[in-house]
Motif scaffolding. Sequence first.
Motif, PDB file in Angstrom:
ATOM      1  N   ARG A  84     -25.918  57.802   2.413  1.00 21.47           N
ATOM      2  CA  ARG A  84     -25.940  58.109   3.933  1.00 21.47           C
ATOM      3  C   ARG A  84     -27.660  57.491   4.301  1.00 21.47           C
ATOM      4  N   LYS A  85     -28.468  57.810   3.278  1.00 23.68           N
ATOM      5  CA  LYS A  85     -29.444  57.528   3.610  1.00 23.68           C
ATOM      6  C   LYS A  85     -29.920  56.039   3.242  1.00 23.68           C
ATOM      7  N   VAL A  86     -29.294  55.757   2.327  1.00 24.82           N
ATOM      8  CA  VAL A  86     -29.361  54.455   2.561  1.00 24.82           C
ATOM      9  C   VAL A  86     -28.948  54.040   3.235  1.00 24.82           C
ATOM     10  N   TRP A  87     -27.910  53.933   3.206  1.00 25.59           N
ATOM     11  CA  TRP A  87     -26.821  53.186   5.081  1.00 25.59           C
ATOM     12  C   TRP A  87     -28.184  53.088   6.046  1.00 25.59           C
ATOM     13  N   GLN A  88     -28.995  53.907   6.308  1.00 25.57           N
ATOM     14  CA  GLN A  88     -29.916  54.346   7.092  1.00 25.57           C
ATOM     15  C   GLN A  88     -31.080  53.336   7.012  1.00 25.57           C
ATOM     16  N   GLU A  89     -31.741  53.562   5.520  1.00 27.37           N
ATOM     17  CA  GLU A  89     -32.369  52.071   5.249  1.00 27.37           C
ATOM     18  C   GLU A  89     -31.813  50.365   5.802  1.00 27.37           C
ATOM     19  N   ILE A  90     -30.773  50.700   4.923  1.00 30.53           N
ATOM     20  CA  ILE A  90     -30.342  48.980   5.196  1.00 30.53           C
ATOM     21  C   ILE A  90     -29.917  48.874   7.194  1.00 30.53           C
ATOM     22  N   GLU A  91     -29.919  49.634   7.449  1.00 30.23           N
ATOM     23  CA  GLU A  91     -29.287  49.563   8.471  1.00 30.23           C
ATOM     24  C   GLU A  91     -30.722  49.844   9.374  1.00 30.23           C
ATOM     25  N   ASP A  92     -32.346  49.906   9.096  1.00 25.57           N
ATOM     26  CA  ASP A  92     -33.014  50.367   9.554  1.00 25.57           C
ATOM     27  C   ASP A  92     -33.609  48.914   9.144  1.00 25.57           C
ATOM     28  N   LYS A  93     -33.394  47.381   8.213  1.00 29.71           N
ATOM     29  CA  LYS A  93     -33.974  46.416   7.636  1.00 29.71           C
ATOM     30  C   LYS A  93     -33.323  45.676   8.388  1.00 29.71           C
ATOM     31  N   PHE A  94     -31.535  46.216   8.536  1.00 30.21           N
ATOM     32  CA  PHE A  94     -31.079  45.234   9.280  1.00 30.21           C
ATOM     33  C   PHE A  94     -31.737  44.325  11.264  1.00 30.21           C
ATOM     34  N   LYS A  95     -31.929  46.211  11.546  1.00 29.68           N
ATOM     35  CA  LYS A  95     -32.321  45.518  12.644  1.00 29.68           C
ATOM     36  C   LYS A  95     -33.775  45.167  12.752  1.00 29.68           C
ATOM     37  N   ASP A  96     -34.315  45.460  12.330  1.00 27.96           N
ATOM     38  CA  ASP A  96     -35.964  44.464  11.704  1.00 27.96           C
ATOM     39  C   ASP A  96     -35.459  42.972  11.189  1.00 27.96           C
ATOM     40  N   GLY A  97     -34.568  42.814  10.680  1.00 29.59           N
ATOM     41  CA  GLY A  97     -33.642  40.889  10.146  1.00 29.59           C
ATOM     42  C   GLY A  97     -34.545  40.936   8.641  1.00 29.59           C
ATOM     43  N   GLU A  98     -35.066  42.808   8.146  1.00 28.66           N
ATOM     44  CA  GLU A  98     -35.293  41.815   7.011  1.00 28.66           C
ATOM     45  C   GLU A  98     -34.462  41.655   6.097  1.00 28.66           C
ATOM     46  N   LEU A  99     -34.483  41.030   4.335  1.00 27.84           N
ATOM     47  CA  LEU A  99     -33.407  41.379   3.522  1.00 27.84           C
ATOM     48  C   LEU A  99     -33.319  41.914   2.374  1.00 27.84           C
ATOM     49  N   ILE A 100     -32.584  42.233   1.857  1.00 24.09           N
ATOM     50  CA  ILE A 100     -32.679  43.085   0.635  1.00 24.09           C
ATOM     51  C   ILE A 100     -31.812  42.494  -0.754  1.00 24.09           C
ATOM     52  N   GLU A 101     -32.102  42.819  -1.826  1.00 18.14           N
ATOM     53  CA  GLU A 101     -32.489  42.812  -3.088  1.00 18.14           C
ATOM     54  C   GLU A 101     -31.023  43.627  -3.575  1.00 18.14           C
ATOM     55  N   GLY A 102     -30.139  42.700  -4.626  1.00 22.93           N
ATOM     56  CA  GLY A 102     -29.746  43.587  -5.535  1.00 22.93           C
ATOM     57  C   GLY A 102     -28.234  43.113  -6.738  1.00 22.93           C
ATOM     58  N   PRO A 103     -28.199  43.383  -7.516  1.00 18.52           N
ATOM     59  CA  PRO A 103     -27.404  42.629  -8.996  1.00 18.52           C
ATOM     60  C   PRO A 103     -25.736  42.548  -8.195  1.00 18.52           C
ATOM     61  N   VAL A 104     -24.992  41.612  -8.835  1.00 17.78           N
ATOM     62  CA  VAL A 104     -24.152  41.543  -8.600  1.00 17.78           C
ATOM     63  C   VAL A 104     -23.314  42.532  -9.413  1.00 17.78           C
ATOM     64  N   THR A 105     -22.574  43.419  -9.154  1.00 17.34           N
ATOM     65  CA  THR A 105     -21.786  44.155 -10.229  1.00 17.34           C
ATOM     66  C   THR A 105     -20.017  42.892 -10.608  1.00 17.34           C
ATOM     67  N   ASP A 106     -19.378  42.676  -9.744  1.00 20.92           N
ATOM     68  CA  ASP A 106     -18.337  42.136  -9.907  1.00 20.92           C
ATOM     69  C   ASP A 106     -18.379  41.199  -9.628  1.00 20.92           C
ATOM     70  N   VAL A 107     -17.089  40.375  -9.515  1.00 21.27           N
ATOM     71  CA  VAL A 107     -16.120  39.353  -9.208  1.00 21.27           C
ATOM     72  C   VAL A 107     -14.888  39.411  -8.857  1.00 21.27           C
ATOM     73  N   VAL A 108     -14.732  39.556  -7.567  1.00 22.74           N
ATOM     74  CA  VAL A 108     -13.557  39.698  -7.144  1.00 22.74           C
ATOM     75  C   VAL A 108     -12.758  38.241  -6.536  1.00 22.74           C
ATOM     76  N   LYS A 109     -11.549  38.223  -5.849  1.00 18.70           N
ATOM     77  CA  LYS A 109     -11.086  36.925  -4.743  1.00 18.70           C
ATOM     78  C   LYS A 109     -11.141  37.345  -3.924  1.00 18.70           C
ATOM     79  N   GLY A 110     -11.925  36.347  -3.303  1.00 16.94           N
ATOM     80  CA  GLY A 110     -12.483  35.976  -2.350  1.00 16.94           C
ATOM     81  C   GLY A 110     -14.126  36.665  -2.423  1.00 16.94           C
ATOM     82  N   GLY A 111     -14.650  36.433  -3.533  1.00 12.84           N
ATOM     83  CA  GLY A 111     -16.044  36.674  -3.260  1.00 12.84           C
ATOM     84  C   GLY A 111     -17.108  38.029  -4.076  1.00 12.84           C
ATOM     85  N   LEU A 112     -17.846  38.701  -4.184  1.00 18.61           N
ATOM     86  CA  LEU A 112     -19.101  38.890  -5.116  1.00 18.61           C
ATOM     87  C   LEU A 112     -18.484  40.635  -4.540  1.00 18.61           C
TER      88      LEU A 112
END
Length: 389
Positions: free
Chosen positions: A98-126
């Motif tokens: 819930r805290k992470v979602w709030q942080e991501i929402e704030d970054k989305f509103k501010d137009g900031e980028l986020i970073e993270g590792p690719v954990t899996d490759v599935v049909k249609g994307g990552l």
Amino acid sequence: MADETMLDAIESVQDVRVGDLVQGEILAVDDNKQAVVGIIGAGVEGVIPLKELSTIPVENVTDVVSIGDIMDLVVISEIGKDKENGSYLLSKRRLDARKVWQEIEDKFKDGELIEGPVTDVVKGGLVVDVGVRGFVPASMVSDHFVSDFSEYKGQTLTFKIVEIEPSENRLILSHRAVLEAEKAKAKEEVFGKLVAGDVVTGKVARLTDFGAFVDLGGVDGLVHVSEISHAHVSKPSDVLTSGEEVTVKVLSIDPEKERVSLSIKETLPGPWDDIESKASVGSVLEGTVKRLTTFGAFVEVLPGVEGLVHISQISHKHIATPHEELNEGDVVQVKVLDVSEENRRIGLSIKALQEKEDEVVVEEDDYVMPEESTGFTLGDVLGEDLTGK
């Protein structure tokens, strides 16, 4: 008085409801599959299943918590009906999420980028871990076609947030948007400092039939096939390879159309530079007949350097046209009769390397006619029609 104290204590115990945020103390670990928690201020216990302990997968409860730890939790369900001894299902993972979602929402509103590792490759994307699960559709992975996404697994990438809906655990990310923004910035910087006449280095990005595209650090410039070498080049791939580093001269720039014209040959010594030492008078060279005219044959003796074998210097015997003795493409030995770097002119002779079979001398009052001039003039170029006019 004792009854009043007991009543106050009972009333001070908070009610616990699903969705409440509570504090809990780890009392015990049950089979390393769940933690038993005392809910502070409620006088009741709850449990945290292994899968609800962390936003990342863990194998044992003790990998995350220890007895005596106090942590914030969220109540996700009630187990049992006895309020006094009731038991509740608790989660640390969901509260963290819930805290992470709030942080991501704030970054989305501010137009900031986020970073993270690719954990899996599935049909249609990552699938990406940014504290919560994110998804990168195949069309948003790269700015060019990728046939196999497996190379991305384990890589840590930067993403633009495209869509977010915490209530549905929906997070759509784009790595392509990041790459495109980086390229746009690089283009702006390159066009801001690049000037016609500059000599710069770049890498061959791709080859076509008509030329080579060279990456100048965010901008691809075109080296037309005619600008690759002083010598004739049929196909760019004959002399260049993708990824090769080359030195180029900027011929022209059009920022509006994002076009840059480049030349490799302009950075190389010209074929006529120092020609008088490379093809000195009296030297014998091997060359290829490139063109036949009515007045002689043009022979390429060095890459990009053609000299003229005047018709009078082709053979000791009289010939009406050069075609009687030569064909285009013939490889011949020639002797340099005269050379001028300034005028880019070389006079050549084939017959000077051949033995005379019969020397024909025309006598007139003991006067022997000299051989024809070995140079070529405007009259040579215009042809025999100019003679007598």
